[in-house]
Design a protein around this motif. Structure first.
Motif, PDB file in Angstrom:
ATOM      1  N   THR A 193       0.989  -1.287  -0.092  1.00  0.00           N
ATOM      2  CA  THR A 193      -0.090  -0.032   0.107  1.00  0.00           C
ATOM      3  C   THR A 193       0.876   1.261   0.077  1.00  0.00           C
ATOM      4  N   TYR A 194       2.102   1.354   0.899  1.00  0.00           N
ATOM      5  CA  TYR A 194       2.790   2.466   1.013  1.00  0.00           C
ATOM      6  C   TYR A 194       3.794   2.553  -0.327  1.00  0.00           C
ATOM      7  N   PHE A 195       3.828   1.574  -0.782  1.00  0.00           N
ATOM      8  CA  PHE A 195       4.683   1.542  -2.210  1.00  0.00           C
ATOM      9  C   PHE A 195       3.563   2.387  -3.392  1.00  0.00           C
ATOM     10  N   SER A 196       2.462   1.791  -3.568  1.00  0.00           N
ATOM     11  CA  SER A 196       1.587   2.371  -4.551  1.00  0.00           C
ATOM     12  C   SER A 196       1.130   3.729  -4.151  1.00  0.00           C
ATOM     13  N   ARG A 197       0.797   4.091  -2.867  1.00  0.00           N
ATOM     14  CA  ARG A 197       0.551   5.476  -2.625  1.00  0.00           C
ATOM     15  C   ARG A 197       1.564   6.330  -2.821  1.00  0.00           C
ATOM     16  N   GLY A 198       2.642   5.985  -2.658  1.00  0.00           N
ATOM     17  CA  GLY A 198       3.928   6.966  -2.935  1.00  0.00           C
ATOM     18  C   GLY A 198       4.201   7.180  -4.134  1.00  0.00           C
ATOM     19  N   VAL A 199       4.139   6.110  -4.988  1.00  0.00           N
ATOM     20  CA  VAL A 199       4.535   6.303  -6.329  1.00  0.00           C
ATOM     21  C   VAL A 199       3.254   7.006  -7.007  1.00  0.00           C
ATOM     22  N   ARG A 200       2.075   6.834  -6.709  1.00  0.00           N
ATOM     23  CA  ARG A 200       1.252   7.648  -7.316  1.00  0.00           C
ATOM     24  C   ARG A 200       1.022   9.055  -6.935  1.00  0.00           C
ATOM     25  N   GLU A 201       1.601   9.461  -5.659  1.00  0.00           N
ATOM     26  CA  GLU A 201       1.889  10.655  -5.403  1.00  0.00           C
ATOM     27  C   GLU A 201       2.877  11.350  -6.152  1.00  0.00           C
ATOM     28  N   VAL A 202       4.184  10.603  -6.392  1.00  0.00           N
ATOM     29  CA  VAL A 202       5.068  11.440  -6.834  1.00  0.00           C
ATOM     30  C   VAL A 202       4.920  11.538  -8.557  1.00  0.00           C
ATOM     31  N   THR A 203       4.057  10.716  -9.214  1.00  0.00           N
ATOM     32  CA  THR A 203       3.931  10.621 -10.672  1.00  0.00           C
ATOM     33  C   THR A 203       2.585  11.152 -10.920  1.00  0.00           C
ATOM     34  N   VAL A 204       1.580  11.161 -10.452  1.00  0.00           N
ATOM     35  CA  VAL A 204       0.549  11.622 -10.778  1.00  0.00           C
ATOM     36  C   VAL A 204      -0.194  12.888  -9.763  1.00  0.00           C
ATOM     37  N   ALA A 205      -0.533  12.575  -8.530  1.00  0.00           N
ATOM     38  CA  ALA A 205      -1.233  13.475  -7.665  1.00  0.00           C
ATOM     39  C   ALA A 205      -0.348  14.463  -7.376  1.00  0.00           C
ATOM     40  N   GLY A 206       0.961  14.436  -7.218  1.00  0.00           N
ATOM     41  CA  GLY A 206       1.886  15.634  -6.790  1.00  0.00           C
ATOM     42  C   GLY A 206       1.375  15.860  -5.240  1.00  0.00           C
ATOM     43  N   GLY A 207       1.315  14.905  -4.333  1.00  0.00           N
ATOM     44  CA  GLY A 207       0.680  15.070  -3.001  1.00  0.00           C
ATOM     45  C   GLY A 207       2.025  14.678  -2.328  1.00  0.00           C
ATOM     46  N   PRO A 208       1.963  14.802  -0.887  1.00  0.00           N
ATOM     47  CA  PRO A 208       3.073  14.421   0.030  1.00  0.00           C
ATOM     48  C   PRO A 208       3.363  12.863  -0.017  1.00  0.00           C
ATOM     49  N   TRP A 209       4.804  12.606  -0.022  1.00  0.00           N
ATOM     50  CA  TRP A 209       5.057  11.198  -0.304  1.00  0.00           C
ATOM     51  C   TRP A 209       6.010  10.834   0.818  1.00  0.00           C
ATOM     52  N   THR A 210       6.474  11.616   1.634  1.00  0.00           N
ATOM     53  CA  THR A 210       7.316  11.411   2.508  1.00  0.00           C
ATOM     54  C   THR A 210       7.063  10.447   3.656  1.00  0.00           C
ATOM     55  N   THR A 211       5.984  10.372   4.103  1.00  0.00           N
ATOM     56  CA  THR A 211       5.368   9.484   4.898  1.00  0.00           C
ATOM     57  C   THR A 211       5.329   7.845   4.466  1.00  0.00           C
ATOM     58  N   ASP A 212       5.056   7.973   3.161  1.00  0.00           N
ATOM     59  CA  ASP A 212       4.950   6.683   2.497  1.00  0.00           C
ATOM     60  C   ASP A 212       6.196   6.226   2.389  1.00  0.00           C
ATOM     61  N   LEU A 213       7.033   6.829   1.980  1.00  0.00           N
ATOM     62  CA  LEU A 213       8.679   6.498   2.010  1.00  0.00           C
ATOM     63  C   LEU A 213       9.260   6.023   3.248  1.00  0.00           C
ATOM     64  N   ALA A 214       8.992   6.909   4.048  1.00  0.00           N
ATOM     65  CA  ALA A 214       9.497   6.357   5.560  1.00  0.00           C
ATOM     66  C   ALA A 214       8.971   5.133   6.143  1.00  0.00           C
ATOM     67  N   ILE A 215       7.614   4.989   5.785  1.00  0.00           N
ATOM     68  CA  ILE A 215       7.071   3.539   6.239  1.00  0.00           C
ATOM     69  C   ILE A 215       7.463   2.546   5.514  1.00  0.00           C
ATOM     70  N   LEU A 216       7.672   2.546   4.376  1.00  0.00           N
ATOM     71  CA  LEU A 216       8.264   1.689   3.431  1.00  0.00           C
ATOM     72  C   LEU A 216       9.686   1.428   3.856  1.00  0.00           C
TER      73      LEU A 216
END
Length: 248
Positions: A206-229
């Protein structure tokens, strides 16, 4: 011989072992092409305007990458550990200076390279064959590499607890297939029952897919997802290394 030298030697041995298996090479790198063709057709076929696979094409980039990041490491490392156990390879390795953490690090690096190449092929094919519009962010690199490390660790654990290579494949599929469709990859969370929300949050993918979507499409915060991953990668790596047998 230093730890770096031992890890490098095992990396080179594992890499050459993979390269010699032509069937494995073919399907590791050709599979992303098949994936894009099949799912691309589903995404662009929307006669009713509802149901699954009706999001914009770029939404599914995270799902495509998740397939490679999930299945390649978990199956390859798990099968390698099981094969080494069947051939008493770990008993032989125990007589060498190579530590379990170094062995798993070398195989994690091999898989990270393979997943990185497969991901690059996947992105190129997606760009060429679909109308997907997404940002090719450099942040994709840490997400892909760290995501691979997570499932290398899980693969090592499965290789230890399963009784054969067939058992590893069965266990890997049992874990990976439900995760693939529940971890905000191909199925948007609003199409799933509400009670599955906590379950989704427990899945590493989940944290991979959320983070990837943030950095490629949504442009939202990704740091939490990367930290958890990253935390999950460290935890599963250490657990996987500890699970590796010293003797059989």
């Amino acid at each position: 011989m230093s730890s770096l030298s031992r890890t490098r030697a095992e990396f080179e041995a594992a890499w050459h072992s993979f390269i010699r298996r032509r069937t494995a090479v073919f399907f590791t790198f050709f599979f992303p092409v098949i994936l894009i063709v099949i799912f691309g057709a589903l995404v662009t076929t929307d006669p009713t305007g509802g149901g699954l696979f009706t999001e914009p094409s770029e939404y599914y980039l995270a799902g495509y990458l998740a397939v490679v990041v999930l299945f390649t490491p978990i199956s390859r490392v798990g099968s390698t550990v099981a094969r080494h156990r069947e051939g008493n390879r770990f008993e032989k390795l125990a007589t060498t200076p190579l530590r379990r953490t170094e062995w798993l690090l070398a195989h994690t690096l091999v898989n990270a390279v393979l997943v990185g190449i497969a991901s690059a092929i996947l992105i190129a094919v997606l760009w060429a064959l679909t109308d997907a519009t997404f940002t090719l962010s450099p942040l994709l690199v840490p997400f892909v590499l760290i995501g691979s490390a997570v499932f290398c660790g899980i693969g090592a654990i499965l290789g230890r607890v399963a009784d054969s290579q067939d058992g590893v494949i069965a266990a890997a599929n049992t874990i990976a297939l439900p995760m693939l469709f529940l971890a905000e990859t191909f199925v948007p969370p609003d199409l799933l029952p509400g009670w599955m929300g906590p379950v989704i949050d427990l899945l590493p993918l989940t944290y991979f897919s959320r983070g990837v979507r943030e950095v490629t499409v949504a442009g939202g915060p990704w740091t939490t997802d990367l930290a958890i991953l990253s935390g999950l990668a460290l935890a599963f790596f250490l657990t996987g290394a500890y699970a590796l047998p010293e003797t059989d």
